[in-house]
Scaffold this motif. Sequence first.
Motif, PDB file in Angstrom:
ATOM      1  N   ILE A  32      16.184   1.066 -22.118  1.00 31.00           N
ATOM      2  CA  ILE A  32      15.956   0.000 -23.097  1.00 31.00           C
ATOM      3  C   ILE A  32      16.956   0.130 -24.236  1.00 31.00           C
ATOM      4  CG2 ILE A  32      14.300  -1.009 -24.707  1.00 31.00           C
ATOM      5  CD1 ILE A  32      12.067   0.067 -22.893  1.00 31.00           C
ATOM      6  N   TYR A  33      17.134   1.360 -24.707  1.00 29.27           N
ATOM      7  CA  TYR A  33      18.095   1.616 -25.785  1.00 29.27           C
ATOM      8  C   TYR A  33      19.505   1.222 -25.363  1.00 29.27           C
ATOM      9  CZ  TYR A  33      21.342   4.322 -28.642  1.00 29.27           C
ATOM     10  OH  TYR A  33      22.403   4.701 -29.422  1.00 29.27           O
ATOM     11  N   LEU A  34      19.915   1.620 -24.150  1.00 31.36           N
ATOM     12  CA  LEU A  34      21.269   1.341 -23.677  1.00 31.36           C
ATOM     13  C   LEU A  34      21.514  -0.156 -23.484  1.00 31.36           C
ATOM     14  CD1 LEU A  34      21.669   4.237 -21.084  1.00 31.36           C
ATOM     15  CD2 LEU A  34      22.803   4.045 -23.309  1.00 31.36           C
ATOM     16  N   VAL A  35      20.518  -0.862 -22.964  1.00 31.17           N
ATOM     17  CA  VAL A  35      20.645  -2.307 -22.801  1.00 31.17           C
ATOM     18  C   VAL A  35      20.864  -2.973 -24.157  1.00 31.17           C
ATOM     19  CG1 VAL A  35      19.324  -4.389 -22.264  1.00 31.17           C
ATOM     20  CG2 VAL A  35      19.411  -2.530 -20.614  1.00 31.17           C
ATOM     21  N   ARG A  36      20.107  -2.542 -25.147  1.00 29.09           N
ATOM     22  CA  ARG A  36      20.260  -3.117 -26.487  1.00 29.09           C
ATOM     23  C   ARG A  36      21.604  -2.745 -27.099  1.00 29.09           C
ATOM     24  NH1 ARG A  36      14.047  -2.212 -28.803  1.00 29.09           N
ATOM     25  NH2 ARG A  36      13.071  -3.747 -27.405  1.00 29.09           N
ATOM     26  N   GLU A  37      22.085  -1.546 -26.800  1.00 22.54           N
ATOM     27  CA  GLU A  37      23.399  -1.135 -27.281  1.00 22.54           C
ATOM     28  C   GLU A  37      24.495  -2.016 -26.677  1.00 22.54           C
ATOM     29  OE1 GLU A  37      24.738   1.375 -29.528  1.00 22.54           O
ATOM     30  OE2 GLU A  37      22.710   0.849 -30.197  1.00 22.54           O
ATOM     31  N   LEU A  38      24.374  -2.318 -25.395  1.00 24.90           N
ATOM     32  CA  LEU A  38      25.350  -3.198 -24.756  1.00 24.90           C
ATOM     33  C   LEU A  38      25.389  -4.561 -25.440  1.00 24.90           C
ATOM     34  CD1 LEU A  38      24.956  -2.568 -20.909  1.00 24.90           C
ATOM     35  CD2 LEU A  38      26.898  -1.959 -22.363  1.00 24.90           C
ATOM     36  N   GLU A  39      24.206  -5.082 -25.753  1.00 29.09           N
ATOM     37  CA  GLU A  39      24.135  -6.374 -26.438  1.00 29.09           C
ATOM     38  C   GLU A  39      24.798  -6.284 -27.820  1.00 29.09           C
ATOM     39  OE1 GLU A  39      22.674  -9.490 -26.027  1.00 29.09           O
ATOM     40  OE2 GLU A  39      21.873  -9.307 -23.998  1.00 29.09           O
ATOM     41  N   LYS A  40      24.565  -5.190 -28.529  1.00 29.25           N
ATOM     42  CA  LYS A  40      25.173  -5.018 -29.855  1.00 29.25           C
ATOM     43  C   LYS A  40      26.689  -4.961 -29.760  1.00 29.25           C
ATOM     44  CE  LYS A  40      21.331  -2.459 -31.968  1.00 29.25           C
ATOM     45  NZ  LYS A  40      20.908  -1.130 -32.496  1.00 29.25           N
ATOM     46  N   LYS A  41      27.185  -4.394 -28.645  1.00 26.92           N
ATOM     47  CA  LYS A  41      28.623  -4.256 -28.452  1.00 26.92           C
ATOM     48  C   LYS A  41      29.267  -5.530 -27.905  1.00 26.92           C
ATOM     49  CE  LYS A  41      28.245   0.732 -27.517  1.00 26.92           C
ATOM     50  NZ  LYS A  41      29.156   1.283 -28.531  1.00 26.92           N
ATOM     51  N   GLY A  42      28.451  -6.559 -27.652  1.00 25.03           N
ATOM     52  CA  GLY A  42      28.995  -7.842 -27.245  1.00 25.03           C
ATOM     53  C   GLY A  42      28.863  -8.184 -25.773  1.00 25.03           C
ATOM     54  N   MET A  43      28.230  -7.311 -24.976  1.00 24.51           N
ATOM     55  CA  MET A  43      28.026  -7.627 -23.561  1.00 24.51           C
ATOM     56  C   MET A  43      26.648  -8.252 -23.380  1.00 24.51           C
ATOM     57  SD  MET A  43      28.178  -5.279 -20.101  1.00 24.51           S
ATOM     58  CE  MET A  43      29.926  -5.503 -19.810  1.00 24.51           C
ATOM     59  N   VAL A  44      26.615  -9.462 -22.856  1.00 26.52           N
ATOM     60  CA  VAL A  44      25.352 -10.161 -22.619  1.00 26.52           C
ATOM     61  C   VAL A  44      24.668  -9.558 -21.391  1.00 26.52           C
ATOM     62  CG1 VAL A  44      24.287 -12.380 -22.053  1.00 26.52           C
ATOM     63  CG2 VAL A  44      26.224 -12.276 -23.644  1.00 26.52           C
ATOM     64  N   VAL A  45      23.363  -9.347 -21.491  1.00 27.27           N
ATOM     65  CA  VAL A  45      22.575  -8.803 -20.379  1.00 27.27           C
ATOM     66  C   VAL A  45      21.639  -9.890 -19.859  1.00 27.27           C
ATOM     67  CG1 VAL A  45      20.950  -7.031 -19.630  1.00 27.27           C
ATOM     68  CG2 VAL A  45      22.672  -6.498 -21.375  1.00 27.27           C
ATOM     69  N   SER A  46      21.728 -10.188 -18.561  1.00 26.14           N
ATOM     70  CA  SER A  46      20.865 -11.175 -17.914  1.00 26.14           C
ATOM     71  C   SER A  46      20.100 -10.515 -16.774  1.00 26.14           C
ATOM     72  CB  SER A  46      21.698 -12.342 -17.369  1.00 26.14           C
ATOM     73  OG  SER A  46      22.318 -13.069 -18.411  1.00 26.14           O
ATOM     74  N   LEU A  47      19.068 -11.202 -16.279  1.00 31.58           N
ATOM     75  CA  LEU A  47      18.224 -10.667 -15.217  1.00 31.58           C
ATOM     76  C   LEU A  47      18.208 -11.621 -14.026  1.00 31.58           C
ATOM     77  CD1 LEU A  47      15.139  -9.543 -17.378  1.00 31.58           C
ATOM     78  CD2 LEU A  47      17.062  -8.122 -16.614  1.00 31.58           C
ATOM     79  N   ALA A  48      18.292 -11.059 -12.822  1.00 30.72           N
ATOM     80  CA  ALA A  48      18.184 -11.854 -11.590  1.00 30.72           C
ATOM     81  C   ALA A  48      17.269 -11.102 -10.638  1.00 30.72           C
ATOM     82  CB  ALA A  48      19.546 -12.083 -10.957  1.00 30.72           C
TER      83      ALA A  48
END
Length: 241
Positions: A32-48
């Motif tokens: 959860i922390y890493l996913v949020r870090e990716l978003e903070k760094k500008g990488m959008v996270v989506s789910l499929a």
Amino acid sequence: MVELPKDCEWDMIVLDIDGTLLDRQGIIPEMIYLVRELEKKGMVVSLASGRTLPNITPIHQSLGISGFIVGENGGMVWDSGKGHPIKALADGSRPKEAAQWLGTQIEGLNPEGIESNRWRETEWCLTEVEDWEEVRDAIASSEWSDISVVPTGFAVHLTIPGHDKASGLRVAFEQRGVDPARVIACGDAPNDIPMFDLVGFSVSVSRNYPEVVQAADLVTDAHGKEGSLELLRALCERIGS
């Protein structure tokens, strides 16, 4: 340790859920922390996922991500963050009819399938299937021979032609103006192969299916959500460097 190619850049990561992001024991808190870090760094996270929208939405919200949701193996697309309405891309009546017929052909098969079918709009999902190939062979010789039988490791999905994660992702990408070549996808099962074929780089966190391993650009050493954790760590380190 995941070694990512140095000459690739990605704007988004699309994550499968079951067997990839979480399993029956839940999610790893660090993820959860890493996913949020990716978003903070500008990488959008989506789910499929093969899950229904009501099953996916709480996961999307708890992760705090800005990406879209593709549910029911591509049948449902929802991108409320960008103001797009929910889109159902298929009619699930034939897969349901096929499941009911299968219940008369295969002893012990429950045509009602998984509980979440009550929310399912575009496909039908069977559970506790001992031999998914028996289901595939029965369908192939029936009036529902156009229906695809797709195992995910957690259930068996009955879907209509042209209905897969790639078809849903194409709609979601087009709505956002996302170039699939700048997307990385992570999954673990045969229903992820169309997604792997669509995006610029793909990662499998499982060696259970040879066809999935062959379709992936990279296979993690660790299995399941532990492999996803390795990938997320590598991405955070890569973007932060």
